[in-house]
Write a protein that holds these residues in place. Structure first.
Motif, PDB file in Angstrom:
ATOM      1  N   PRO A  74       0.814  -1.236   0.000  1.00 57.74           N
ATOM      2  CA  PRO A  74       0.000   0.000   0.000  1.00 57.74           C
ATOM      3  C   PRO A  74       0.836   1.270   0.000  1.00 57.74           C
ATOM      4  CG  PRO A  74      -0.907  -1.608   1.526  1.00 57.74           C
ATOM      5  CD  PRO A  74       0.424  -2.139   1.097  1.00 57.74           C
ATOM      6  N   SER A  75       1.964   1.258   0.743  1.00 59.42           N
ATOM      7  CA  SER A  75       2.772   2.480   0.834  1.00 59.42           C
ATOM      8  C   SER A  75       3.968   2.460  -0.105  1.00 59.42           C
ATOM      9  CB  SER A  75       3.288   2.655   2.268  1.00 59.42           C
ATOM     10  OG  SER A  75       4.152   1.572   2.608  1.00 59.42           O
ATOM     11  N   SER A  76       4.232   1.283  -0.711  1.00 59.33           N
ATOM     12  CA  SER A  76       5.391   1.124  -1.602  1.00 59.33           C
ATOM     13  C   SER A  76       6.691   1.479  -0.891  1.00 59.33           C
ATOM     14  CB  SER A  76       5.216   1.985  -2.869  1.00 59.33           C
ATOM     15  OG  SER A  76       4.066   1.586  -3.589  1.00 59.33           O
ATOM     16  N   LYS A  77       6.759   1.102   0.399  1.00 55.37           N
ATOM     17  CA  LYS A  77       7.961   1.373   1.183  1.00 55.37           C
ATOM     18  C   LYS A  77       8.415   0.094   1.883  1.00 55.37           C
ATOM     19  CE  LYS A  77       6.897   6.232   2.111  1.00 55.37           C
ATOM     20  NZ  LYS A  77       6.645   7.260   3.147  1.00 55.37           N
ATOM     21  N   LEU A  78       9.681   0.108   2.310  1.00 55.30           N
ATOM     22  CA  LEU A  78      10.196  -0.994   3.102  1.00 55.30           C
ATOM     23  C   LEU A  78       9.792  -0.807   4.552  1.00 55.30           C
ATOM     24  CD1 LEU A  78      13.841  -1.480   1.754  1.00 55.30           C
ATOM     25  CD2 LEU A  78      11.896  -3.010   1.424  1.00 55.30           C
ATOM     26  N   ILE A  79       9.285  -1.838   5.180  1.00 54.82           N
ATOM     27  CA  ILE A  79       8.946  -1.805   6.610  1.00 54.82           C
ATOM     28  C   ILE A  79       9.621  -3.001   7.287  1.00 54.82           C
ATOM     29  CG2 ILE A  79       6.715  -0.700   6.179  1.00 54.82           C
ATOM     30  CD1 ILE A  79       5.432  -3.455   6.768  1.00 54.82           C
ATOM     31  N   LYS A  80       9.752  -2.892   8.592  1.00 56.96           N
ATOM     32  CA  LYS A  80      10.311  -4.002   9.360  1.00 56.96           C
ATOM     33  C   LYS A  80       9.175  -4.922   9.799  1.00 56.96           C
ATOM     34  CE  LYS A  80      14.529  -1.818  11.029  1.00 56.96           C
ATOM     35  NZ  LYS A  80      15.386  -2.724  10.263  1.00 56.96           N
ATOM     36  N   LYS A  81       9.343  -6.210   9.571  1.00 60.52           N
ATOM     37  CA  LYS A  81       8.327  -7.184   9.932  1.00 60.52           C
ATOM     38  C   LYS A  81       8.962  -8.252  10.825  1.00 60.52           C
ATOM     39  CE  LYS A  81       5.077 -10.545   7.994  1.00 60.52           C
ATOM     40  NZ  LYS A  81       3.927 -10.018   8.761  1.00 60.52           N
ATOM     41  N   VAL A  82       8.271  -8.568  11.926  1.00 59.04           N
ATOM     42  CA  VAL A  82       8.755  -9.620  12.817  1.00 59.04           C
ATOM     43  C   VAL A  82       8.614 -10.958  12.118  1.00 59.04           C
ATOM     44  CG1 VAL A  82       8.405 -10.784  15.026  1.00 59.04           C
ATOM     45  CG2 VAL A  82       8.139  -8.308  14.871  1.00 59.04           C
ATOM     46  N   ILE A  83       9.725 -11.692  12.039  1.00 61.77           N
ATOM     47  CA  ILE A  83       9.676 -13.008  11.403  1.00 61.77           C
ATOM     48  C   ILE A  83       9.913 -14.138  12.409  1.00 61.77           C
ATOM     49  CG2 ILE A  83      10.389 -12.122   9.164  1.00 61.77           C
ATOM     50  CD1 ILE A  83      13.204 -13.218   9.796  1.00 61.77           C
ATOM     51  N   ALA A  84      10.487 -13.810  13.578  1.00 60.90           N
ATOM     52  CA  ALA A  84      10.740 -14.855  14.580  1.00 60.90           C
ATOM     53  C   ALA A  84      11.091 -14.210  15.910  1.00 60.90           C
ATOM     54  CB  ALA A  84      11.869 -15.785  14.129  1.00 60.90           C
ATOM     55  N   VAL A  85      10.887 -14.960  16.976  1.00 60.79           N
ATOM     56  CA  VAL A  85      11.316 -14.572  18.323  1.00 60.79           C
ATOM     57  C   VAL A  85      12.169 -15.708  18.867  1.00 60.79           C
ATOM     58  CG1 VAL A  85      10.552 -14.198  20.691  1.00 60.79           C
ATOM     59  CG2 VAL A  85       9.389 -13.034  18.821  1.00 60.79           C
ATOM     60  N   ARG A  86      13.331 -15.388  19.414  1.00 62.63           N
ATOM     61  CA  ARG A  86      14.210 -16.410  19.978  1.00 62.63           C
ATOM     62  C   ARG A  86      14.431 -16.129  21.467  1.00 62.63           C
ATOM     63  NH1 ARG A  86      19.487 -17.444  16.591  1.00 62.63           N
ATOM     64  NH2 ARG A  86      19.902 -15.259  17.110  1.00 62.63           N
ATOM     65  N   ILE A  87      14.489 -17.197  22.298  1.00 61.89           N
ATOM     66  CA  ILE A  87      14.719 -17.092  23.734  1.00 61.89           C
ATOM     67  C   ILE A  87      16.106 -17.649  24.033  1.00 61.89           C
ATOM     68  CG2 ILE A  87      13.841 -17.628  26.033  1.00 61.89           C
ATOM     69  CD1 ILE A  87      11.912 -16.025  24.248  1.00 61.89           C
ATOM     70  N   HIS A  88      16.932 -16.833  24.688  1.00 63.45           N
ATOM     71  CA  HIS A  88      18.310 -17.233  24.983  1.00 63.45           C
ATOM     72  C   HIS A  88      18.495 -17.436  26.487  1.00 63.45           C
ATOM     73  CE1 HIS A  88      19.818 -16.082  20.938  1.00 63.45           C
ATOM     74  NE2 HIS A  88      18.876 -15.150  21.009  1.00 63.45           N
ATOM     75  N   GLU A  89      19.179 -18.513  26.866  1.00 54.99           N
ATOM     76  CA  GLU A  89      19.573 -18.708  28.264  1.00 54.99           C
ATOM     77  C   GLU A  89      20.916 -18.031  28.476  1.00 54.99           C
ATOM     78  OE1 GLU A  89      19.237 -22.563  30.751  1.00 54.99           O
ATOM     79  OE2 GLU A  89      21.347 -22.485  30.143  1.00 54.99           O
ATOM     80  N   LEU A  90      20.955 -17.078  29.412  1.00 54.69           N
ATOM     81  CA  LEU A  90      22.172 -16.325  29.675  1.00 54.69           C
ATOM     82  C   LEU A  90      22.921 -16.844  30.898  1.00 54.69           C
ATOM     83  CD1 LEU A  90      20.850 -12.702  29.058  1.00 54.69           C
ATOM     84  CD2 LEU A  90      21.918 -14.266  27.428  1.00 54.69           C
ATOM     85  N   TYR A  91      22.198 -17.372  31.882  1.00 57.50           N
ATOM     86  CA  TYR A  91      22.808 -17.850  33.114  1.00 57.50           C
ATOM     87  C   TYR A  91      22.415 -19.308  33.355  1.00 57.50           C
ATOM     88  CZ  TYR A  91      23.442 -12.856  33.969  1.00 57.50           C
ATOM     89  OH  TYR A  91      23.783 -11.539  33.855  1.00 57.50           O
ATOM     90  N   GLU A  92      23.381 -20.111  33.751  1.00 61.50           N
ATOM     91  CA  GLU A  92      23.150 -21.533  33.992  1.00 61.50           C
ATOM     92  C   GLU A  92      22.389 -21.739  35.303  1.00 61.50           C
ATOM     93  OE1 GLU A  92      25.850 -25.613  34.519  1.00 61.50           O
ATOM     94  OE2 GLU A  92      26.781 -23.691  34.002  1.00 61.50           O
ATOM     95  N   PRO A  93      21.430 -22.677  35.341  1.00 61.59           N
ATOM     96  CA  PRO A  93      20.746 -22.982  36.600  1.00 61.59           C
ATOM     97  C   PRO A  93      21.690 -23.671  37.589  1.00 61.59           C
ATOM     98  CG  PRO A  93      19.471 -23.731  34.702  1.00 61.59           C
ATOM     99  CD  PRO A  93      20.841 -23.398  34.197  1.00 61.59           C
ATOM    100  N   GLY A  94      21.454 -23.449  38.889  1.00 62.35           N
ATOM    101  CA  GLY A  94      22.251 -24.087  39.935  1.00 62.35           C
ATOM    102  C   GLY A  94      21.410 -24.304  41.166  1.00 62.35           C
ATOM    103  N   SER A  95      21.891 -25.133  42.077  1.00 67.79           N
ATOM    104  CA  SER A  95      21.170 -25.467  43.314  1.00 67.79           C
ATOM    105  C   SER A  95      21.532 -24.482  44.414  1.00 67.79           C
ATOM    106  CB  SER A  95      21.516 -26.886  43.761  1.00 67.79           C
ATOM    107  OG  SER A  95      20.940 -27.160  45.017  1.00 67.79           O
ATOM    108  N   PHE A  96      20.559 -23.653  44.812  1.00 69.05           N
ATOM    109  CA  PHE A  96      20.801 -22.693  45.895  1.00 69.05           C
ATOM    110  C   PHE A  96      20.795 -23.374  47.260  1.00 69.05           C
ATOM    111  CE2 PHE A  96      19.437 -18.471  43.709  1.00 69.05           C
ATOM    112  CZ  PHE A  96      20.337 -18.740  42.682  1.00 69.05           C
ATOM    113  N   GLY A  97      20.440 -24.649  47.303  1.00 71.53           N
ATOM    114  CA  GLY A  97      20.539 -25.383  48.568  1.00 71.53           C
ATOM    115  C   GLY A  97      21.956 -25.473  49.062  1.00 71.53           C
TER     116      GLY A  97
END
Length: 270
Positions: free
Chosen positions: A243-266
């Protein structure tokens, strides 16, 4: 056999919710500071009774001997001033907490809701929806809390294996519920510690909390679940908007990243 005589300036006492006392002694006819300490501690005793009634016994915290000169009869023997401190230390295993609320930020690529949109005269705004046009995202404040916990442990409970376990656990997230918070929500940031003169250890543990989020929507993707310290990355592509003949940004995917490793707080023992 040495002498240990209580001084006139002795018996400084503090009574109330945190009773304490200091006793001072003159020590002589001893060979060294080890003998002076042994004599001082046996003379002063493990507890102090400020009223002499047996109703309140304040435990000994530490003792100190300070060389003040040589014995005038035997220069090889040293005279000492001794000081013994009594007070109510926190019991081993006790914990005190303090912290702040709302102390964290998070980078987002989409807003919660598009409130308004204004196009320039003769122009049509591209259909970005909630997606932020700023390509690298935006830092915003998020619900979070940060706190420390102070704990005391007896000397028998702390060794190199425990200290090494703390080192390995730093910058891990909880793998099980902790302080009424769900797995993945609490980050252990490390600890500081001090070993006192009586052998007991004082620790201060640092934690930070970010809430797990579920069923999020980043148009047109829904049903997204993110644990507290995971990172949600939005992937976009430039697409032609007919409709606008312009480039737009379109979401194509969402990714989830683990940054910190789980550990036992016990392993913390608190």
């Amino acid at each position: 056999m040495g002498r240990c005589i209580e001084l006139l300036k002795s018996r400084r006492t503090l009574l109330g919710r945190s009773p304490a006392a200091e006793l001072f002694y003159f020590i002589d006819e001893v060979a060294d500071e080890v003998e002076a300490q042994t004599l001082l501690r046996s003379t002063a005793g493990a507890t102090f009774d400020p009223w002499g009634t047996g109703l309140l016994l304040i435990p000994r915290i530490d003792s100190e001997v300070i060389p003040i000169g040589s014995d005038h009869l035997d220069p090889t023997r040293v005279c000492f001033e001794g000081r013994v401190t009594y007070g109510l230390a926190p019991p081993s295993g006790s914990t005190r907490r303090r912290g702040t609320i709302g102390a964290s930020t998070q980078r987002v690529n989409a807003s919660r809701r598009l409130v308004a949109e204004y196009a320039a005269p003769g122009e049509t705004a591209p259909p970005l929806g909630r997606l932020l046009h700023k390509g690298d995202g935006l830092d915003i404040g998020v619900g979070s809390s940060e706190w420390t916990e102070e704990a005391m442990f007896s000397a028998a409970l702390i060794n190199d294996a425990y200290l090494n376990a703390l080192d390995d656990l730093a910058w891990h997230v909880n793998d099980a519920p902790f302080r009424n918070k769900q797995p993945g929500e609490v980050l252990f940031k490390g600890a500081t510690f001090t070993q006192r003169g009586d052998g007991n250890w004082e620790f201060e543990f640092g934690f930070q909390y970010q809430k797990n989020r579920s069923n999020l929507t980043v148009d047109p993707i829904s049903g997204i679940n993110v644990r507290g310290w995971e990172y949600l990355e939005t992937l976009t592509e430039d697409r032609d908007d007919e409709p606008s003949s312009k480039l737009i940004k379109k979401v194509i995917a969402v990714r989830i990243h683990e940054l910190y490793e789980p550990g036992s707080f016990g392993l913390l023992g608190i």
